[in-house]
Design an enzyme around this catalytic site. Structure first.
Site, PDB file in Angstrom:
ATOM      1  N   SER A  76       0.799  -1.236   0.000  1.00 29.39           N
ATOM      2  CA  SER A  76       0.000   0.000   0.000  1.00 29.39           C
ATOM      3  C   SER A  76       0.826   1.278   0.000  1.00 29.39           C
ATOM      4  CB  SER A  76      -0.950   0.013   1.198  1.00 29.39           C
ATOM      5  OG  SER A  76      -2.078  -0.767   0.913  1.00 29.39           O
ATOM      6  N   LYS A 136       0.353   3.577  -2.866  1.00 24.57           N
ATOM      7  CA  LYS A 136      -0.788   4.497  -2.931  1.00 24.57           C
ATOM      8  C   LYS A 136      -0.351   5.954  -2.789  1.00 24.57           C
ATOM      9  CE  LYS A 136      -4.006   0.923  -1.479  1.00 24.57           C
ATOM     10  NZ  LYS A 136      -4.185  -0.114  -0.522  1.00 24.57           N
ATOM     11  N   TYR A 165      -3.786  -2.088 -10.369  1.00 23.53           N
ATOM     12  CA  TYR A 165      -3.673  -1.916  -8.918  1.00 23.53           C
ATOM     13  C   TYR A 165      -2.745  -2.974  -8.301  1.00 23.53           C
ATOM     14  CZ  TYR A 165      -5.002  -2.158  -3.991  1.00 23.53           C
ATOM     15  OH  TYR A 165      -4.961  -2.218  -2.620  1.00 23.53           O
ATOM     16  N   TYR A 183      -3.659   2.542   8.431  1.00 19.62           N
ATOM     17  CA  TYR A 183      -4.871   1.762   8.735  1.00 19.62           C
ATOM     18  C   TYR A 183      -5.619   2.404   9.914  1.00 19.62           C
ATOM     19  CZ  TYR A 183      -2.099  -1.260   5.755  1.00 19.62           C
ATOM     20  OH  TYR A 183      -1.319  -1.734   4.728  1.00 19.62           O
ATOM     21  N   VAL A 210       1.243  -3.871   3.844  1.00 19.28           N
ATOM     22  CA  VAL A 210       1.238  -5.195   4.472  1.00 19.28           C
ATOM     23  C   VAL A 210       2.518  -5.985   4.200  1.00 19.28           C
ATOM     24  CG1 VAL A 210      -1.272  -5.408   4.611  1.00 19.28           C
ATOM     25  CG2 VAL A 210      -0.065  -6.280   2.593  1.00 19.28           C
TER      26      VAL A 210
HETATM   27  N1  GLU Z   1      -2.367  -5.337  -2.188  1.00 19.01           N
HETATM   28  C1  GLU Z   1      -2.937  -5.248  -0.885  1.00 19.01           C
HETATM   29  C2  GLU Z   1      -4.452  -5.307  -0.957  1.00 19.01           C
HETATM   30  O1  GLU Z   1      -5.041  -4.693  -1.803  1.00 19.01           O
HETATM   31  C3  GLU Z   1      -2.434  -3.989  -0.227  1.00 19.01           C
HETATM   32  C4  GLU Z   1      -2.763  -4.025   1.178  1.00 19.01           C
HETATM   33  C5  GLU Z   1      -1.942  -3.088   1.999  1.00 19.01           C
HETATM   34  O2  GLU Z   1      -0.695  -3.058   1.943  1.00 19.01           O
HETATM   35  O3  GLU Z   1      -2.592  -2.346   2.737  1.00 19.01           O
HETATM   36  O4  GLU Z   1      -5.080  -5.959  -0.163  1.00 19.01           O
END
Ligand code: GLU
Length: 312
Positions: free
Chosen positions: A72, A75, A197, A248, A266
């Protein structure tokens, strides 16, 4: 022989990083993410930490040159690239509030009639990916071009096995994408947006690469080559969204302990920004219950406590 100023700076930085690493007793603590099977084999005891200054210096300790799955953290880059091109195109379709719901919640999206609460939950990142795809044709390619240039590492790529593993286990993200499309908030073909994505999530970078690639946010939007990616206001805004939504459902505890804008993934990485000074990246695959790396949070906590640097 008096040491040169560079030598003194290097010694101070090296000692500081050694003290940070020594203050992290939790290498191996936490649980490695296993909902993407290809991530489950990561070594929970691995640990790296890097600091990249606004002047372009970079220092590190532990496995700071080892590539890992940025997940993530991607992002931040896709959001920055989309906002740089057309901020209104993003903010017409995504909110800017912390959600209080899990990062992959369908219920929150349904209640908000298809407008994701912020760009760092999965639904928001899918919309940002869609926007950046409309602008560039390939959101992951745009992210790769950017992080390669900022880090000076042209070998950065995405791990196709990790992307395929996430796609094979991606029912929830597919559900989010279809729900967004049902509200008219995903315009590209759902399968293409999902593919774009998961490739971004599967990009592999080291702590060194990530700290260097995040330094534009410490320079108020200015890139390594002194050109401007973001206006000063947009850089402030993205840092603010990281502070509120980047880790998060642990933004309160993270702000309390570390006091910096940050984005975690993650894969166990956390990219953090100290405006005017540096970007930091800490990495260790063991995650806490909120999904943040136990050792990476501890290292960032130690760094800000030892230096007294934070946004507060
Ligand atoms: N590729 C993961 C998902 O979409 C990213 C999750 C993350 O790192 O928050 O679930």
């Amino acid at each position: 022989v008096p040491a040169s100023p560079t030598h003194i700076a290097n010694t101070i930085e090296t000692e500081l990083l050694q003290r940070v690493a020594a203050a992290v007793p939790s290498h191996g603590a936490g649980r490695v993410a296993d909902y993407i099977p290809a991530l489950a084999s990561a070594d929970p005891a691995a640990f790296g930490f890097a600091v990249a200054t606004v002047d372009g210096e970079v220092y590190g300790t532990g496995s700071w040159l080892a590539p890992f799955s940025i997940q993530s953290i991607a992002k931040v880059f896709s959001l920055s690239l989309a906002v740089a091109r057309d901020a209104a195109a993003v903010w017409g379709r995504v909110g800017r509030e912390p959600s209080g719901d899990p990062f992959n919640s369908l219920a929150a999206l349904e209640h908000a009639s298809g407008i994701p609460p912020n760009p760092f939950v999965n639904a928001g990142a899918l919309v940002v990916t869609d926007v950046l795809r409309e602008m560039t044709g390939d959101a992951c390619g745009a992210v790769l071009d950017f992080v390669r240039e900022e880090s000076g590492n042209p070998t950065i790529g995405f791990n196709a096995a990790v992307a395929a593993s996430e796609a094979d286990n991606g029912d929830r993200n597919a559900a989010l994408a279809h729900l967004l499309a049902s509200y008219g908030n995903l315009r590209g073909p759902v399968d293409r947006v999902l593919d774009d994505y998961v490739r971004q999530c599967a990009v592999e970078m080291s702590c060194r690469d990530l700290a260097l690639a995040g330094t534009f946010l410490a320079r108020h939007g200015v890139r390594r080559d002194a050109t401007r990616l973001l206006s000063r206001s947009d850089a402030k805004r993205i840092n603010a969204i990281m502070l509120m939504c980047g880790v998060y459902d642990a933004a309160g505890e993270f702000a309390y302990r570390v006091g910096l804008p940050a984005k975690s993934g993650v894969g166990g990485g956390i990219l953090a920004v100290i405006p005017n000074r540096c970007a930091l990246c800490a990495w260790s695959p063991g995650l806490d219950a909120a999904g943040n790396s136990v050792a990476a949070v501890a290292a960032l906590d130690a760094f800000t406590t030892m230096t007294g640097w934070s946004v507060f």
